[in-house]
Scaffold this motif. Sequence first.
Motif, PDB file in Angstrom:
ATOM      1  N   LEU A  32     -17.769 -17.561   2.064  1.00 54.03           N
ATOM      2  CA  LEU A  32     -17.590 -18.992   2.286  1.00 54.03           C
ATOM      3  C   LEU A  32     -18.920 -19.641   2.675  1.00 54.03           C
ATOM      4  N   ARG A  33     -19.651 -19.024   3.586  1.00 47.22           N
ATOM      5  CA  ARG A  33     -20.959 -19.576   3.984  1.00 47.22           C
ATOM      6  C   ARG A  33     -21.917 -19.632   2.799  1.00 47.22           C
ATOM      7  N   LEU A  34     -21.961 -18.555   2.009  1.00 40.94           N
ATOM      8  CA  LEU A  34     -22.826 -18.507   0.825  1.00 40.94           C
ATOM      9  C   LEU A  34     -22.498 -19.649  -0.133  1.00 40.94           C
ATOM     10  N   LEU A  35     -21.225 -19.812  -0.455  1.00 42.50           N
ATOM     11  CA  LEU A  35     -20.819 -20.831  -1.418  1.00 42.50           C
ATOM     12  C   LEU A  35     -21.043 -22.241  -0.882  1.00 42.50           C
ATOM     13  N   GLN A  36     -20.792 -22.444   0.399  1.00 46.79           N
ATOM     14  CA  GLN A  36     -21.049 -23.767   0.983  1.00 46.79           C
ATOM     15  C   GLN A  36     -22.537 -24.088   0.976  1.00 46.79           C
ATOM     16  N   ARG A  37     -23.387 -23.089   1.214  1.00 50.66           N
ATOM     17  CA  ARG A  37     -24.840 -23.319   1.127  1.00 50.66           C
ATOM     18  C   ARG A  37     -25.249 -23.714  -0.286  1.00 50.66           C
ATOM     19  N   ARG A  38     -24.501 -23.239  -1.275  1.00 49.75           N
ATOM     20  CA  ARG A  38     -24.780 -23.572  -2.679  1.00 49.75           C
ATOM     21  C   ARG A  38     -24.103 -24.861  -3.120  1.00 49.75           C
ATOM     22  N   GLY A  39     -23.453 -25.566  -2.184  1.00 48.99           N
ATOM     23  CA  GLY A  39     -22.909 -26.881  -2.484  1.00 48.99           C
ATOM     24  C   GLY A  39     -21.427 -26.945  -2.805  1.00 48.99           C
ATOM     25  N   LEU A  40     -20.730 -25.807  -2.803  1.00 46.72           N
ATOM     26  CA  LEU A  40     -19.292 -25.837  -3.060  1.00 46.72           C
ATOM     27  C   LEU A  40     -18.554 -26.305  -1.813  1.00 46.72           C
ATOM     28  N   ARG A  83     -14.295 -26.362  -4.496  1.00 42.43           N
ATOM     29  CA  ARG A  83     -14.629 -27.342  -5.525  1.00 42.43           C
ATOM     30  C   ARG A  83     -16.122 -27.283  -5.764  1.00 42.43           C
ATOM     31  N   ASP A  84     -16.484 -27.239  -7.036  1.00 42.02           N
ATOM     32  CA  ASP A  84     -17.885 -27.307  -7.444  1.00 42.02           C
ATOM     33  C   ASP A  84     -17.979 -28.551  -8.308  1.00 42.02           C
ATOM     34  N   GLY A  85     -18.292 -29.680  -7.685  1.00 39.66           N
ATOM     35  CA  GLY A  85     -18.221 -30.958  -8.385  1.00 39.66           C
ATOM     36  C   GLY A  85     -16.769 -31.236  -8.731  1.00 39.66           C
TER      37      GLY A  85
END
Length: 112
Positions: free
Chosen positions: A11-19, A38-40
């Motif tokens: 979750l932390r990884l994906l949130q850092r990538r903007g998801l 959500r990714d965009g």
Amino acid sequence: MNGADAEDAALRLLQRRGLKLVARNARFRGGELDLVMRDGAVLVIVEVRARSASRFATAVESVDARKRRKVMLAAQMFVAAHPEHAERALRFDVVAYDGEQVQWIENAFDSN
């Protein structure tokens, strides 16, 4: 790394990538979705796997055809229960931890 720790780290990884987080551990008859992001405009279903040793299979390899079917069925149930996401494109990702090594695979599999 246990499953909960792997999900927290993913979750932390994906949130850092903007998801953006939509749901976590969404349970449905026959399956569970670890993370729904959500990714965009895209709804991303994320399967998180962790293995301390890859004697039998790596974390990525453990997402076999049976597991993919369960995740896809749970994703259909999630969208049916949350119609606000019905028009979104759907993507299936895997975040895999083999020991300390992490691998994020976008579009790891599709619903076809």
